[in-house]
Design a protein around this motif. Structure first.
Motif, PDB file in Angstrom:
ATOM      1  N   ALA A  56       0.857  -1.191   0.000  1.00  0.00           N
ATOM      2  CA  ALA A  56       0.000   0.000   0.000  1.00  0.00           C
ATOM      3  C   ALA A  56       0.887   1.233   0.000  1.00  0.00           C
ATOM      4  N   PHE A  58       0.707   5.470   0.902  1.00  0.00           N
ATOM      5  CA  PHE A  58      -0.102   6.533   1.512  1.00  0.00           C
ATOM      6  C   PHE A  58       0.810   7.662   1.960  1.00  0.00           C
ATOM      7  N   GLU A  59       0.182   8.724   2.412  1.00  0.00           N
ATOM      8  CA  GLU A  59       0.931   9.899   2.823  1.00  0.00           C
ATOM      9  C   GLU A  59       0.576  10.205   4.272  1.00  0.00           C
ATOM     10  N   ILE A  60       1.585  10.450   5.109  1.00  0.00           N
ATOM     11  CA  ILE A  60       1.335  10.895   6.479  1.00  0.00           C
ATOM     12  C   ILE A  60       2.066  12.220   6.661  1.00  0.00           C
ATOM     13  N   THR A  63       4.629  13.103   4.111  1.00  0.00           N
ATOM     14  CA  THR A  63       5.652  12.106   3.769  1.00  0.00           C
ATOM     15  C   THR A  63       4.983  10.929   3.073  1.00  0.00           C
ATOM     16  N   LEU A  65       4.738   7.239   1.823  1.00  0.00           N
ATOM     17  CA  LEU A  65       5.276   5.980   2.330  1.00  0.00           C
ATOM     18  C   LEU A  65       4.707   4.782   1.590  1.00  0.00           C
ATOM     19  N   PHE A  67       4.017   0.510   2.406  1.00  0.00           N
ATOM     20  CA  PHE A  67       3.833  -0.391   3.554  1.00  0.00           C
ATOM     21  C   PHE A  67       3.426  -1.742   2.982  1.00  0.00           C
ATOM     22  N   SER A  68       4.104  -2.799   3.428  1.00  0.00           N
ATOM     23  CA  SER A  68       3.846  -4.104   2.843  1.00  0.00           C
ATOM     24  C   SER A  68       4.009  -5.197   3.886  1.00  0.00           C
ATOM     25  N   LEU A 104      13.065   0.785   4.271  1.00  0.00           N
ATOM     26  CA  LEU A 104      13.826   1.346   5.391  1.00  0.00           C
ATOM     27  C   LEU A 104      13.750   0.481   6.648  1.00  0.00           C
ATOM     28  N   GLY A 161       7.043  -4.173   6.224  1.00  0.00           N
ATOM     29  CA  GLY A 161       8.060  -3.160   5.976  1.00  0.00           C
ATOM     30  C   GLY A 161       7.481  -1.809   5.660  1.00  0.00           C
ATOM     31  N   VAL A 162       8.263  -0.799   6.010  1.00  0.00           N
ATOM     32  CA  VAL A 162       7.900   0.593   5.718  1.00  0.00           C
ATOM     33  C   VAL A 162       9.032   1.196   4.891  1.00  0.00           C
ATOM     34  N   GLY A 163       8.661   1.904   3.837  1.00  0.00           N
ATOM     35  CA  GLY A 163       9.676   2.538   3.001  1.00  0.00           C
ATOM     36  C   GLY A 163       9.260   3.929   2.558  1.00  0.00           C
ATOM     37  N   ARG A 164      10.251   4.676   2.124  1.00  0.00           N
ATOM     38  CA  ARG A 164      10.022   6.033   1.605  1.00  0.00           C
ATOM     39  C   ARG A 164       9.722   5.921   0.113  1.00  0.00           C
TER      40      ARG A 164
ATOM     41  N   ILE B  60      10.836   9.683   9.236  1.00  0.00           N
ATOM     42  CA  ILE B  60      11.137   9.634   7.802  1.00  0.00           C
ATOM     43  C   ILE B  60      10.800  11.005   7.226  1.00  0.00           C
ATOM     44  N   ASP B  61      11.806  11.671   6.682  1.00  0.00           N
ATOM     45  CA  ASP B  61      11.612  12.995   6.060  1.00  0.00           C
ATOM     46  C   ASP B  61      10.821  13.936   6.966  1.00  0.00           C
ATOM     47  N   THR B  63       8.708  13.271   9.312  1.00  0.00           N
ATOM     48  CA  THR B  63       7.462  12.742   9.881  1.00  0.00           C
ATOM     49  C   THR B  63       7.803  11.666  10.907  1.00  0.00           C
ATOM     50  N   PHE B  67       5.797   2.034  14.533  1.00  0.00           N
ATOM     51  CA  PHE B  67       5.659   0.844  13.695  1.00  0.00           C
ATOM     52  C   PHE B  67       5.681  -0.357  14.644  1.00  0.00           C
ATOM     53  N   TYR B 105      -2.674   2.818   9.797  1.00  0.00           N
ATOM     54  CA  TYR B 105      -2.733   1.788   8.761  1.00  0.00           C
ATOM     55  C   TYR B 105      -2.280   0.441   9.315  1.00  0.00           C
ATOM     56  N   VAL B 140      -4.906  -1.944   4.918  1.00  0.00           N
ATOM     57  CA  VAL B 140      -4.548  -1.507   3.572  1.00  0.00           C
ATOM     58  C   VAL B 140      -3.759  -2.509   2.746  1.00  0.00           C
ATOM     59  N   THR B 141      -3.176  -3.508   3.391  1.00  0.00           N
ATOM     60  CA  THR B 141      -2.400  -4.464   2.594  1.00  0.00           C
ATOM     61  C   THR B 141      -2.409  -5.811   3.306  1.00  0.00           C
ATOM     62  N   ARG B 164       1.032   7.709  13.357  1.00  0.00           N
ATOM     63  CA  ARG B 164       1.647   9.031  13.479  1.00  0.00           C
ATOM     64  C   ARG B 164       1.966   9.262  14.949  1.00  0.00           C
TER      65      ARG B 164
END
Lengths: 349, 349
Positions: A56, A58-60, A63, A65, A67-68, A104, A161-164, B60-61, B63, B67, B105, B140-141, B164
């Motif tokens: 997925a 999305f924006e927080i 930022t 991101l 997410f998987s 990340l 996982g979370v990524g930019r 991240i950036d 934000t 997690f 999420y 979401v995933t 957040r």
């Protein structure tokens, strides 16, 4: 909380036996898709349009991101070229990369079976550490559960996982257009055959190693070079054929492939013949397809090759003309690739 | 990739049988802690200091995010007050809340056993949908794997979550100070007893329902009110005692509790007596402790009560004086609470 809630979807999930889960529900083929479309999508009404996508986005607070999540139930746990730990790290790294993100942070959820050897756990955990280091991600949070002997199979791992997000535009089947080129990052079928050989104790002349590897770097290079990435997909369960059928159906396009361009290493081809498997449907864990405008095709291949991938253009996208199909051009003519209806090879990842 | 790598930790994991996983490794007590400290921490060298914490926080950036991950293996899948689906959503929502984050999420990873009833899956998925809606998070995933009959136990769920970060300062045991008040959000032991009763087919006069509930809203209210939250911890496996022992040891403080202030509902107390369980160690899924400066104690209780929680101050933090222990003041005197060395109640969540 009950299935009789008026909002709950009432449509049945067709299956051979009708009302229970079969191995093929986890195979990535037709039954998996029906499960997603008929059970998960109606229930998770707010989920994004493409639930077959690798993650997925999305924006927080400004930022962007990705997410998987993925659970790993591979059997055996150790195989030539990796183990469940390398697979669990690289698999989620790759899902994030396929969203156009820089992976990340990873979480690790372990379900251990009572009686599992701590030496094996140590070996898997060390593989995860090494794979994370190689992929440039940090394992930052985790959870361990233990189930009674006979209620698991040694070890199951979930990584999320979370990524930019690096890509400015969405990378999704919906952006695929007639005329796009289909680029394949390397030869196919190694992971599935490595697992099968380890599982069945098959001794091939030269042992076949899994292709399990992180794909974040090549994707990053493509994005940095400004390649217009319409869709990316790593080839896991169901192999190249399933990935492209999913993209064709979701994007409502046709895809024409040139069989001669698709590389299958000789030992993999030989093993597939012996085992009666079609390499187009065999799992990979370090290969992906990129669908890009024709004008970007040559550059995409060149960039991937500089990253050490043996990339080739294997086909192109056409208008669906009423049938969002994948057609394989062979010496003998053309055949339409079907989604797997059964389970070719269970518990491959 | 091998345990003989020079970087791999070589220290043994002590256990009753020494070299295999036992149920108690997943119980949240002493063996879980040894597994984390002796195997996971050395391998995941870059992991944050406190691996017993409910989640990771990072930026991240610009934000600030939390997690978290948790796998759910509860048996039975359905119990009074919820099911594995409600548990899987609320559990991860609560882990994020305990980091001082607004849960946003969630991912869902399912490991299904071949033969599992699709009607039950539908019921669980619908519970997840409702729990997500109630907690204000989006699923979401996801990922689905199927294992052979006899290699699972119906259904295991992993949820991971991204939120957040709302709290300006870290919420962690390291911030707990002598003089802090310990606030408990409600009565304890309901979830564990509800599971035990359902599992053993025990019929109590009034059925005991799990306390499973989302805790994000009360935490949000505390942060918005400017309460200085030093530490938050939801009381899951191992109950109130284990949570406070973890905090005391990690924060290197002593904690003095007043037994008379800790509420255990009469049916729960009665069931604990029959089953030979200490309610202080019984699992909860909708209760938490907040450690705050004494000056904020009254306000914390008042805010939580306005959120519908039956919050009470149950004790206070003292200097460790060489022993980071939790002491329980009772009518008869004072006893030190020990970390569970075995598994009181396996597969509670």
């Amino acid at each position: 909380m009950s299935g009789t809630s008026p909002i709950a979807p009432q449509c049945p999930i067709p299956a051979a036996t009708g009302d229970t889960i079969e191995l093929a529900h986890g195979g990535g083929g037709l039954l998996t898709h029906r499960l997603i479309e008929r059970l998960f999508r109606p229930a998770f009404a707010e989920a994004p349009e493409d639930l077959t996508h690798d993650g997925a986005v999305f924006e927080i607070d400004g930022t962007r991101l990705a997410f998987s999540t993925d659970s790993y139930v591979v059997r055996p746990l150790f195989f030539p070229g990796g183990d469940i730990g390398t697979l669990a790290v690289n698999g989620t790294v790759n899902d994030l990369a396929m969203c156009g993100a820089e992976p990340l942070y990873l979480s690790v959820g372990l379900v251990l079976e009572e009686g599992f050897a701590i030496a094996d756990l140590r070996r898997v955990v060390d593989s995860m550490r090494q794979a994370a280091k190689a992929a440039g991600v940090r394992l930052v949070t985790g959870d361990t559960k233990v189930v009674e002997h006979g209620k698991g199979d040694g070890l199951y791992i979930n990584t999320s996982g979370v990524g930019r997000l690096l890509a400015a535009l969405p990378i999704a089947p919906g952006r695929v257009r007639p005329g796009d080129a289909v680029i394949l990052s390397g030869d196919i079928g190694r992971h599935g055959i490595a697992i099968m050989a380890a599982r069945e104790g098959l001794g091939f002349e030269a042992p076949i190693h899994s292709d399990c590897a992180p794909l974040a770097m090549p994707v990053r290079r493509l994005i940095e070079a400004g390649v217009e990435l319409h869709c990316l997909r790593d080839l896991t369960r169901g192999g190249l054929a399933t990935a492209l059928i999913e993209i064709a159906e979701t994007g409502n396009v046709g895809i024409q492939l040139d069989e001669a361009a698709i590389v299958v290493a000789e030992p993999v081809r030989g093993a597939c013949e012996i085992l009666g498997l079609d390499p187009l449907y065999v799992a990979n864990e370090g290969r992906f397809v990129a669908l890009v405008p024709a004008a970007d095709a040559e550059r995409t291949v060149a960039i991937l090759r500089r990253c050490g991938e043996s990339a080739v253009a294997i086909g192109n996208v056409e208008a669906a003309n009423g049938a969002a199909a994948v057609r394989l051009g062979t010496i003998g003519g053309t055949r339409v690739l079907d989604m797997l209806t059964g389970e070719q090879l269970p518990r491959i990842c």
